[in-house]
Design a protein around this motif. Structure first.
Motif, mmCIF file in Angstrom:
data_model
loop_
_atom_site.group_PDB
_atom_site.id
_atom_site.type_symbol
_atom_site.label_atom_id
_atom_site.label_comp_id
_atom_site.label_asym_id
_atom_site.label_seq_id
_atom_site.Cartn_x
_atom_site.Cartn_y
_atom_site.Cartn_z
ATOM 1 N N GLU A 128 0.800 -1.222 0.000
ATOM 2 C CA GLU A 128 0.000 0.000 0.000
ATOM 3 C C GLU A 128 0.838 1.279 0.000
ATOM 4 O O GLU A 128 0.615 2.178 -0.814
ATOM 5 C CB GLU A 128 -0.966 0.008 1.202
ATOM 6 C CG GLU A 128 -2.124 -0.982 1.082
ATOM 7 C CD GLU A 128 -1.725 -2.400 1.447
ATOM 8 O OE1 GLU A 128 -0.554 -2.599 1.881
ATOM 9 O OE2 GLU A 128 -2.560 -3.309 1.309
ATOM 10 N N GLN A 129 1.796 1.370 0.937
ATOM 11 C CA GLN A 129 2.614 2.591 1.004
ATOM 12 C C GLN A 129 3.428 2.789 -0.268
ATOM 13 O O GLN A 129 3.536 3.906 -0.788
ATOM 14 C CB GLN A 129 3.549 2.524 2.226
ATOM 15 C CG GLN A 129 2.865 2.865 3.529
ATOM 16 C CD GLN A 129 3.456 4.131 4.166
ATOM 17 O OE1 GLN A 129 4.125 4.919 3.509
ATOM 18 N NE2 GLN A 129 3.170 4.323 5.450
ATOM 19 N N LEU A 130 4.023 1.721 -0.752
ATOM 20 C CA LEU A 130 4.849 1.821 -1.959
ATOM 21 C C LEU A 130 4.011 2.246 -3.155
ATOM 22 O O LEU A 130 4.427 3.101 -3.960
ATOM 23 C CB LEU A 130 5.521 0.474 -2.245
ATOM 24 C CG LEU A 130 6.494 -0.038 -1.185
ATOM 25 C CD1 LEU A 130 6.988 -1.438 -1.549
ATOM 26 C CD2 LEU A 130 7.687 0.912 -1.038
ATOM 27 N N LEU A 131 2.830 1.657 -3.280
ATOM 28 C CA LEU A 131 1.963 1.981 -4.401
ATOM 29 C C LEU A 131 1.486 3.427 -4.315
ATOM 30 O O LEU A 131 1.407 4.127 -5.348
ATOM 31 C CB LEU A 131 0.763 1.024 -4.426
ATOM 32 C CG LEU A 131 -0.170 1.153 -5.633
ATOM 33 C CD1 LEU A 131 0.593 0.974 -6.944
ATOM 34 C CD2 LEU A 131 -1.315 0.138 -5.534
ATOM 35 N N LEU A 161 8.165 -2.193 -5.805
ATOM 36 C CA LEU A 161 6.903 -2.887 -6.089
ATOM 37 C C LEU A 161 7.097 -4.113 -6.976
ATOM 38 O O LEU A 161 6.265 -5.030 -6.973
ATOM 39 C CB LEU A 161 5.925 -1.926 -6.761
ATOM 40 C CG LEU A 161 5.254 -0.885 -5.857
ATOM 41 C CD1 LEU A 161 4.568 0.188 -6.693
ATOM 42 C CD2 LEU A 161 4.245 -1.555 -4.916
ATOM 43 N N SER A 162 8.192 -4.143 -7.747
ATOM 44 C CA SER A 162 8.402 -5.259 -8.672
ATOM 45 C C SER A 162 8.609 -6.585 -7.939
ATOM 46 O O SER A 162 8.474 -7.654 -8.531
ATOM 47 C CB SER A 162 9.602 -4.973 -9.584
ATOM 48 O OG SER A 162 10.832 -5.017 -8.874
ATOM 49 N N ALA A 208 0.141 -8.296 -6.393
ATOM 50 C CA ALA A 208 -1.152 -7.830 -5.892
ATOM 51 C C ALA A 208 -1.989 -7.340 -7.064
ATOM 52 O O ALA A 208 -1.451 -6.735 -7.999
ATOM 53 C CB ALA A 208 -0.974 -6.696 -4.882
ATOM 54 N N PRO A 209 -3.298 -7.580 -7.051
ATOM 55 C CA PRO A 209 -4.155 -7.081 -8.138
ATOM 56 C C PRO A 209 -4.038 -5.573 -8.314
ATOM 57 O O PRO A 209 -4.082 -5.075 -9.453
ATOM 58 C CB PRO A 209 -5.563 -7.484 -7.680
ATOM 59 C CG PRO A 209 -5.345 -8.682 -6.805
ATOM 60 C CD PRO A 209 -4.054 -8.416 -6.092
ATOM 61 N N ALA A 210 -3.879 -4.831 -7.224
ATOM 62 C CA ALA A 210 -3.795 -3.373 -7.330
ATOM 63 C C ALA A 210 -2.522 -2.949 -8.072
ATOM 64 O O ALA A 210 -2.526 -1.952 -8.809
ATOM 65 C CB ALA A 210 -3.816 -2.749 -5.938
ATOM 66 N N ILE A 211 -1.435 -3.698 -7.867
ATOM 67 C CA ILE A 211 -0.188 -3.383 -8.576
ATOM 68 C C ILE A 211 -0.354 -3.636 -10.063
ATOM 69 O O ILE A 211 0.050 -2.832 -10.904
ATOM 70 C CB ILE A 211 0.987 -4.213 -8.016
ATOM 71 C CG1 ILE A 211 1.231 -3.875 -6.550
ATOM 72 C CG2 ILE A 211 2.255 -3.966 -8.838
ATOM 73 C CD1 ILE A 211 2.294 -4.736 -5.885
ATOM 74 N N ARG A 212 -0.986 -4.753 -10.399
ATOM 75 C CA ARG A 212 -1.206 -5.062 -11.814
ATOM 76 C C ARG A 212 -2.117 -4.019 -12.459
ATOM 77 O O ARG A 212 -1.868 -3.574 -13.586
ATOM 78 C CB ARG A 212 -1.809 -6.460 -11.971
ATOM 79 C CG ARG A 212 -2.131 -6.795 -13.432
ATOM 80 C CD ARG A 212 -2.542 -8.231 -13.643
ATOM 81 N NE ARG A 212 -3.009 -8.396 -15.019
ATOM 82 C CZ ARG A 212 -2.214 -8.577 -16.063
ATOM 83 N NH1 ARG A 212 -0.907 -8.615 -15.897
ATOM 84 N NH2 ARG A 212 -2.710 -8.710 -17.274
ATOM 85 N N GLU A 213 -3.176 -3.626 -11.769
ATOM 86 C CA GLU A 213 -4.090 -2.619 -12.319
ATOM 87 C C GLU A 213 -3.361 -1.299 -12.569
ATOM 88 O O GLU A 213 -3.528 -0.659 -13.615
ATOM 89 C CB GLU A 213 -5.250 -2.403 -11.343
ATOM 90 C CG GLU A 213 -6.285 -1.395 -11.835
ATOM 91 C CD GLU A 213 -7.420 -1.203 -10.857
ATOM 92 O OE1 GLU A 213 -8.229 -0.277 -11.074
ATOM 93 O OE2 GLU A 213 -7.484 -1.956 -9.858
ATOM 94 N N PHE A 214 -2.513 -0.897 -11.620
ATOM 95 C CA PHE A 214 -1.718 0.323 -11.772
ATOM 96 C C PHE A 214 -0.770 0.187 -12.968
ATOM 97 O O PHE A 214 -0.633 1.110 -13.789
ATOM 98 C CB PHE A 214 -0.931 0.573 -10.489
ATOM 99 C CG PHE A 214 0.069 1.685 -10.577
ATOM 100 C CD1 PHE A 214 -0.334 3.005 -10.711
ATOM 101 C CD2 PHE A 214 1.435 1.411 -10.518
ATOM 102 C CE1 PHE A 214 0.601 4.045 -10.780
ATOM 103 C CE2 PHE A 214 2.372 2.437 -10.584
ATOM 104 C CZ PHE A 214 1.955 3.749 -10.723
ATOM 105 N N ALA A 215 -0.126 -0.976 -13.087
ATOM 106 C CA ALA A 215 0.813 -1.207 -14.186
ATOM 107 C C ALA A 215 0.117 -1.105 -15.536
ATOM 108 O O ALA A 215 0.612 -0.439 -16.455
ATOM 109 C CB ALA A 215 1.465 -2.580 -14.031
ATOM 110 N N LEU A 216 -1.030 -1.753 -15.682
ATOM 111 C CA LEU A 216 -1.733 -1.750 -16.975
ATOM 112 C C LEU A 216 -2.177 -0.346 -17.357
ATOM 113 O O LEU A 216 -2.172 0.017 -18.545
ATOM 114 C CB LEU A 216 -2.924 -2.698 -16.912
ATOM 115 C CG LEU A 216 -2.586 -4.197 -16.785
ATOM 116 C CD1 LEU A 216 -3.856 -5.024 -16.713
ATOM 117 C CD2 LEU A 216 -1.714 -4.656 -17.949
#
Length: 436
Positions: A282-285, A307-308, A312-320
């Motif tokens: 969460e903090q990193l994102l 983050l790499s 987490a789904p939130a990381i993937r959503e941010f990446a896309l």
């Protein structure tokens, strides 16, 4: 476009990237004159990072030897040596020209040796002092080292703060194991003040390293805590970070969560770019989402790197979301290392194919190799092959080739050319996999 023009364009692309396709094209088309592009490649080190990849001199010379007729080959060598003597600007291009001349001289080419010495004499100048020295010592051992030591000592008289390592002495000793190189230098120093000054500088450097190594070592945790508290910026190595225990990593992560100072908080990101952050994403994102993407942002790059390691789904959503923007997508591809899914290969291939910038290609190469080391899939072939056809970095080309070989996916045309690559690491792969 004529067939000859097409072939020359293929050759130009191959020689600038440093692939073995240039060699194969010359063998297949001896009637085509490739000398202009070979001369350009001799005078220009096209490697993305010449300091790491070093000279492509041997690769260029192999191509020179394929030129027909012999008169064309001799003319090209003459032009290369003329370029060496006339080049005034210190650069990796000049280092490569020294390398080529040194190799020719070692093979008995007296004209190349004369050109090497003629150009090296320009070294008694602050701008040129160190150009060609490695190649010089490799060529003539102790005799060259004595000359180089004199030049360096001459320069030290004008700049007493300059330091000297003993790497050239070690090189000469390796070349001439039957000679006591240090003793020979000490003897020469008795009658040559410049060599004496050089030796003294080497000794001072050696003593400072010894003194540094003799200091009591503090723990990795203590060192990192001092790094975070220091008001100035300094370097923190991944080697030090990886000495931390799991408990210490959690302790630093907890401190990071409580930290409110932006500068110190940014420093914590250096740690979690090398070890996995243990307290969620969460903090990193949040830091990655709030950092600017339109300009260079160390916080963004360090947050993405941290983050790499996480899934987490939130990381993937941010990446896309970020990968949908071609202008900044390359900064976020590493987020797929632990968040890769089926179908992402097409997205990654498109990112590579729409890129012409060498720096972005290099960043994509680093990310994609990491992604496909973690995610074993045959779908890696198209993105990695697209990278291979665009990059001029031998180090990452070796990574791409190795991945494709391990997956059994290396195309036949690439397998055919890798024995003639400009980068020794790629050639080594060709030998290693030929016997399996």
């Amino acid at each position: 476009m004529t067939e000859t023009t097409r072939i020359k364009r293929l050759f130009r692309d191959a020689i600038r990237r440093g692939t073995g396709r240039a060699h194969l094209l010359m063998r297949a088309h001896p009637e085509v004159n490739f000398s202009a592009d070979i001369l350009k490649a001799a005078c220009t080190n096209y490697a993305y990072d010449p300091q790491c990849e070093q000279s492509r001199g041997a690769y260029v010379l192999e191509l020179v030897q394929l030129l027909e007729p012999r008169s064309r080959r001799e003319k090209t060598i003459s032009q290369i040596l003329t370029a060496l003597v006339s080049t005034r600007e210190a650069s990796w291009d000049l280092t490569q020209l020294f390398d080529i001349a040194g190799q020719l001289a070692a093979e008995g080419n007296a004209v190349a040796r004369a050109a090497f010495y003629q150009r090296y004499k320009l070294g008694k100048s602050a701008d040129y002092a160190y150009d060609g020295e490695w190649e010089f010592v490799r060529l003539d051992g102790l005799d060259a080292l004595l000359h180089v030591a004199g030049v360096r000592g001459y320069e030290l008289a004008a700049d007493s703060e300059e330091w000297e390592s003993d790497y050239l002495i070690e090189l000469a000793q390796k070349i001439s194991p039957d000679i006591n190189i240090r003793a020979a230098l000490e003897e020469a120093a008795m009658t040559n003040e410049h060599i004496a000054r050089y030796l003294k500088a080497v000794q001072v450097d050696w003593q400072s390293i010894r003194k540094l190594n003799s200091k009591p070592k503090i723990s990795a945790l203590k060192f990192i805590q001092q790094f975070i508290e220091a008001p100035e910026s300094c370097y923190l190595s991944s080697y030090t970070i990886k000495k931390l225990t799991a408990h210490q990593v959690r302790q630093l992560a907890a401190d990071f969560e409580q930290e409110n100072n932006p500068k110190r908080k940014a420093k914590y990101l250096d740690i979690f770019g090398s070890v996995k952050y243990p307290l969620g994403h969460e903090q990193l994102l949040q830091m990655a989402e709030s950092a600017p993407t339109s300009r260079y942002s160390p916080v963004l790059d360090d947050a993405v790197q941290a983050l790499s390691f996480l899934e987490a789904p939130a990381i993937r959503e941010f990446a896309l979301t970020k990968l949908a923007n071609p202008s900044v997508a390359w900064r976020f591809t590493r987020l797929l290392i632990n968040n890769y899914q089926a179908g992402d290969d097409q997205l990654l291939r498109q990112l590579v194919e729409q890129t012409t910038d060498a720096h972005i290609i290099e960043c994509l190469a680093s990310s994609l190799c990491a992604i496909y080391r973690k995610n074993r899939t045959s779908k890696c072939r198209e993105p990695l092959q697209a990278l291979y056809q665009r990059m001029n970095c031998g180090l990452h080309r070796a990574d791409v080739v190795e991945l494709l070989l391990k997956r059994g996916l290396l195309p036949a045309d690439i397998r055919e050319e890798i024995p003639f690559d400009s980068y020794e690491g790629v050639r080594d792969l060709a030998v290693e996999w030929a016997v399996q």
